[in-house]
Design an enzyme around this catalytic site. Structure first.
Site, PDB file in Angstrom:
ATOM      1  N   ASN A   8       3.766  -3.123  -3.836  1.00  0.00           N
ATOM      2  CA  ASN A   8       2.432  -3.722  -3.963  1.00  0.00           C
ATOM      3  C   ASN A   8       2.194  -3.950  -5.443  1.00  0.00           C
ATOM      4  O   ASN A   8       1.912  -3.014  -6.179  1.00  0.00           O
ATOM      5  CB  ASN A   8       1.387  -2.757  -3.376  1.00  0.00           C
ATOM      6  CG  ASN A   8      -0.034  -3.238  -3.612  1.00  0.00           C
ATOM      7  OD1 ASN A   8      -0.251  -4.398  -3.996  1.00  0.00           O
ATOM      8  ND2 ASN A   8      -1.008  -2.367  -3.383  1.00  0.00           N
ATOM      9  N   TRP A   9       2.350  -5.220  -5.841  1.00  0.00           N
ATOM     10  CA  TRP A   9       2.240  -5.523  -7.274  1.00  0.00           C
ATOM     11  C   TRP A   9       0.791  -5.473  -7.765  1.00  0.00           C
ATOM     12  O   TRP A   9       0.550  -5.480  -8.956  1.00  0.00           O
ATOM     13  CB  TRP A   9       2.809  -6.923  -7.551  1.00  0.00           C
ATOM     14  CG  TRP A   9       4.312  -7.014  -7.476  1.00  0.00           C
ATOM     15  CD1 TRP A   9       5.186  -6.023  -7.103  1.00  0.00           C
ATOM     16  CD2 TRP A   9       5.117  -8.162  -7.786  1.00  0.00           C
ATOM     17  NE1 TRP A   9       6.477  -6.499  -7.166  1.00  0.00           N
ATOM     18  CE2 TRP A   9       6.464  -7.809  -7.584  1.00  0.00           C
ATOM     19  CE3 TRP A   9       4.825  -9.460  -8.216  1.00  0.00           C
ATOM     20  CZ2 TRP A   9       7.517  -8.703  -7.797  1.00  0.00           C
ATOM     21  CZ3 TRP A   9       5.863 -10.354  -8.426  1.00  0.00           C
ATOM     22  CH2 TRP A   9       7.201  -9.972  -8.215  1.00  0.00           C
ATOM     23  N   LYS A  10      -0.166  -5.505  -6.856  1.00  0.00           N
ATOM     24  CA  LYS A  10      -1.592  -5.567  -7.229  1.00  0.00           C
ATOM     25  C   LYS A  10      -1.814  -6.772  -8.156  1.00  0.00           C
ATOM     26  O   LYS A  10      -1.115  -7.771  -8.025  1.00  0.00           O
ATOM     27  CB  LYS A  10      -2.036  -4.243  -7.863  1.00  0.00           C
ATOM     28  CG  LYS A  10      -1.660  -3.043  -6.979  1.00  0.00           C
ATOM     29  CD  LYS A  10      -2.349  -1.779  -7.356  1.00  0.00           C
ATOM     30  CE  LYS A  10      -1.898  -0.670  -6.405  1.00  0.00           C
ATOM     31  NZ  LYS A  10      -2.643   0.565  -6.584  1.00  0.00           N
ATOM     32  N   HIS A  93      -6.658  -2.314   1.892  1.00  0.00           N
ATOM     33  CA  HIS A  93      -6.265  -1.422   0.797  1.00  0.00           C
ATOM     34  C   HIS A  93      -7.530  -0.747   0.252  1.00  0.00           C
ATOM     35  O   HIS A  93      -8.599  -1.366   0.206  1.00  0.00           O
ATOM     36  CB  HIS A  93      -5.557  -2.217  -0.306  1.00  0.00           C
ATOM     37  CG  HIS A  93      -4.923  -1.333  -1.329  1.00  0.00           C
ATOM     38  ND1 HIS A  93      -5.654  -0.720  -2.326  1.00  0.00           N
ATOM     39  CD2 HIS A  93      -3.643  -0.910  -1.479  1.00  0.00           C
ATOM     40  CE1 HIS A  93      -4.829   0.037  -3.044  1.00  0.00           C
ATOM     41  NE2 HIS A  93      -3.614  -0.067  -2.564  1.00  0.00           N
ATOM     42  N   GLU A  95      -8.533  -0.235  -2.601  1.00  0.00           N
ATOM     43  CA  GLU A  95      -9.185  -0.956  -3.707  1.00  0.00           C
ATOM     44  C   GLU A  95     -10.074  -2.070  -3.182  1.00  0.00           C
ATOM     45  O   GLU A  95     -11.103  -2.391  -3.776  1.00  0.00           O
ATOM     46  CB  GLU A  95      -8.118  -1.479  -4.686  1.00  0.00           C
ATOM     47  CG  GLU A  95      -7.531  -0.324  -5.507  1.00  0.00           C
ATOM     48  CD  GLU A  95      -6.083  -0.493  -5.928  1.00  0.00           C
ATOM     49  OE1 GLU A  95      -5.558  -1.621  -5.884  1.00  0.00           O
ATOM     50  OE2 GLU A  95      -5.462   0.519  -6.307  1.00  0.00           O
ATOM     51  N   GLU A 164      -2.552   6.084   2.650  1.00  0.00           N
ATOM     52  CA  GLU A 164      -2.658   6.171   1.196  1.00  0.00           C
ATOM     53  C   GLU A 164      -3.869   7.019   0.819  1.00  0.00           C
ATOM     54  O   GLU A 164      -4.993   6.504   0.774  1.00  0.00           O
ATOM     55  CB  GLU A 164      -2.807   4.772   0.584  1.00  0.00           C
ATOM     56  CG  GLU A 164      -1.637   3.857   0.835  1.00  0.00           C
ATOM     57  CD  GLU A 164      -1.524   2.766  -0.233  1.00  0.00           C
ATOM     58  OE1 GLU A 164      -0.443   2.646  -0.813  1.00  0.00           O
ATOM     59  OE2 GLU A 164      -2.521   2.074  -0.490  1.00  0.00           O
ATOM     60  N   GLY A 170      -2.200   5.627  -7.959  1.00  0.00           N
ATOM     61  CA  GLY A 170      -2.192   5.323  -9.387  1.00  0.00           C
ATOM     62  C   GLY A 170      -2.528   6.515 -10.270  1.00  0.00           C
ATOM     63  O   GLY A 170      -2.762   6.358 -11.470  1.00  0.00           O
ATOM     64  N   SER A 208       1.341   7.052  -5.580  1.00  0.00           N
ATOM     65  CA  SER A 208       2.228   7.641  -6.594  1.00  0.00           C
ATOM     66  C   SER A 208       3.623   7.980  -6.055  1.00  0.00           C
ATOM     67  O   SER A 208       4.239   8.939  -6.501  1.00  0.00           O
ATOM     68  CB  SER A 208       1.591   8.864  -7.249  1.00  0.00           C
ATOM     69  OG  SER A 208       0.374   8.495  -7.883  1.00  0.00           O
ATOM     70  N   GLY A 230       2.739   1.198  -8.718  1.00  0.00           N
ATOM     71  CA  GLY A 230       3.293   1.235 -10.076  1.00  0.00           C
ATOM     72  C   GLY A 230       4.810   1.195 -10.146  1.00  0.00           C
ATOM     73  O   GLY A 230       5.383   0.401 -10.906  1.00  0.00           O
TER      74      GLY A 230
HETATM   75  P1  PGA Z   1       0.664   3.622  -6.639  1.00  0.00           P
HETATM   76  O1  PGA Z   1      -0.113   2.583  -5.690  1.00  0.00           O
HETATM   77  O2  PGA Z   1       2.065   3.721  -6.101  1.00  0.00           O
HETATM   78  O3  PGA Z   1       0.611   2.997  -8.004  1.00  0.00           O
HETATM   79  O4  PGA Z   1      -0.069   4.919  -6.560  1.00  0.00           O
HETATM   80  C1  PGA Z   1       0.104   2.565  -4.308  1.00  0.00           C
HETATM   81  C2  PGA Z   1      -0.825   1.548  -3.670  1.00  0.00           C
HETATM   82  O5  PGA Z   1      -1.987   1.456  -4.066  1.00  0.00           O
HETATM   83  O6  PGA Z   1      -0.415   0.820  -2.743  1.00  0.00           O
END
Ligand code: PGA
Length: 246
Positions: A8-10, A93, A95, A164, A170, A208, A230
């Site tokens: 997931n590049w966001k 997600h 976010e 998640e 993150g 993470s 990440g």
């Molecule tokens: P992260 O993000 O691996 O940077 O914690 C995971 C995600 O939000 O899909």
């Protein structure tokens, strides 16, 4: 079942960075790899579709509109995403739940729209730190998944679920292997009650995940892959996660 590792590049990347990342992933991919997909920012779908052509890596998007088409400025429909070869689409997600006020009902509609368009929705669920500390983890993830099960009926076996924990995204704080497996089992049981095909639904862990902790997480009986933020932006780290998926 073959594991599934999704990057997931966001809101990260650039034409130049995407090209070097995908080239490095293509040349480093193990031959008998698990299933792999990259969920890229929508403006780069066309570029990434071309860069991934002929590879074993699938293309994904990070969101989809709940509507089929019409006056919805700024949104992208499932049919549009499909035109660029998008196979997977993240929905719900944390976010987007947090910064765009996406409700369980909206997320369920987005999952429905993704399925109707021929994509596999990757439905994200997860509790905040406050919810975990209040002992509400199971209740929260079950409520989030129940909305999707309710809206999608027998198609539920076509989705991917991603657990998640919001506090692990993150932050460098991963759920312990036991914590993750426990929630995955809760989700698996809920899926089993809804579908006789539940054992072929991938339940991914996200939060993470990295080269150092992936193997242990992926060895759990109900962890069928990872949703990686990440660490998916660094080719050696992402390749090492892919390699650690049995
Ligand atoms: P992260 O993000 O691996 O940077 O914690 C995971 C995600 O939000 O899909």
């Amino acid at each position: 079942m073959k594991k599934l590792i999704v990057g997931n590049w966001k809101m990260k990347g650039s034409l130049a960075a995407n090209e070097s990342l995908i080239q490095a992933l293509r040349s480093g991919m193990p031959t008998a790899a698990c299933n792999v997909a990259l969920c890229v920012p929508s403006v780069y779908l066309s570029q990434c579709q071309a860069l991934l052509a002929g590879s074993a890596i699938d293309l994904g998007a990070q969101d989809v509109s709940a509507h089929e088409s019409g006056a919805f400025t700024g949104e992208l429909s499932g049919a549009m995403l499909r035109e660029f070869g998008v196979r997977y689409c993240i929905v719900g997600h944390s976010e987007r739940r947090q910064y765009h006020a996406e409700t369980d009902t909206l997320v369920a509609l987005k999952a429905q729209r993704a399925l109707a368009s021929g994509m596999t929705p990757i439905v994200c669920v997860g509790e905040t730190l406050d919810e975990r500390e209040a002992g509400q983890t199971d209740e929260v993830v079950k409520r989030q998944l129940a909305a999707v099960i309710h809206a999608n009926g027998h198609c539920i076996s076509e989705i991917v679920v991603a657990y998640e924990p919001v506090w692990a995204i993150g932050t460098g704080k991963t759920a312990s292997v036991e914590q993750a497996q426990q929630v995955h089992l809760v989700l698996r049981s809920q899926l089993r009650a809804a579908s006789s095909q539940a054992d072929r639904i991938h339940i991914l862990y996200g939060g993470s995940m990295n080269a150092a902790n992936a193997a242990q997480l992926l060895a759990q009986p109900d962890i069928d892959g990872g949703l990686v933020g990440g660490a998916s932006l660094k080719a050696p780290d992402f390749l090492s996660i892919i390699t650690s998926a049995p």
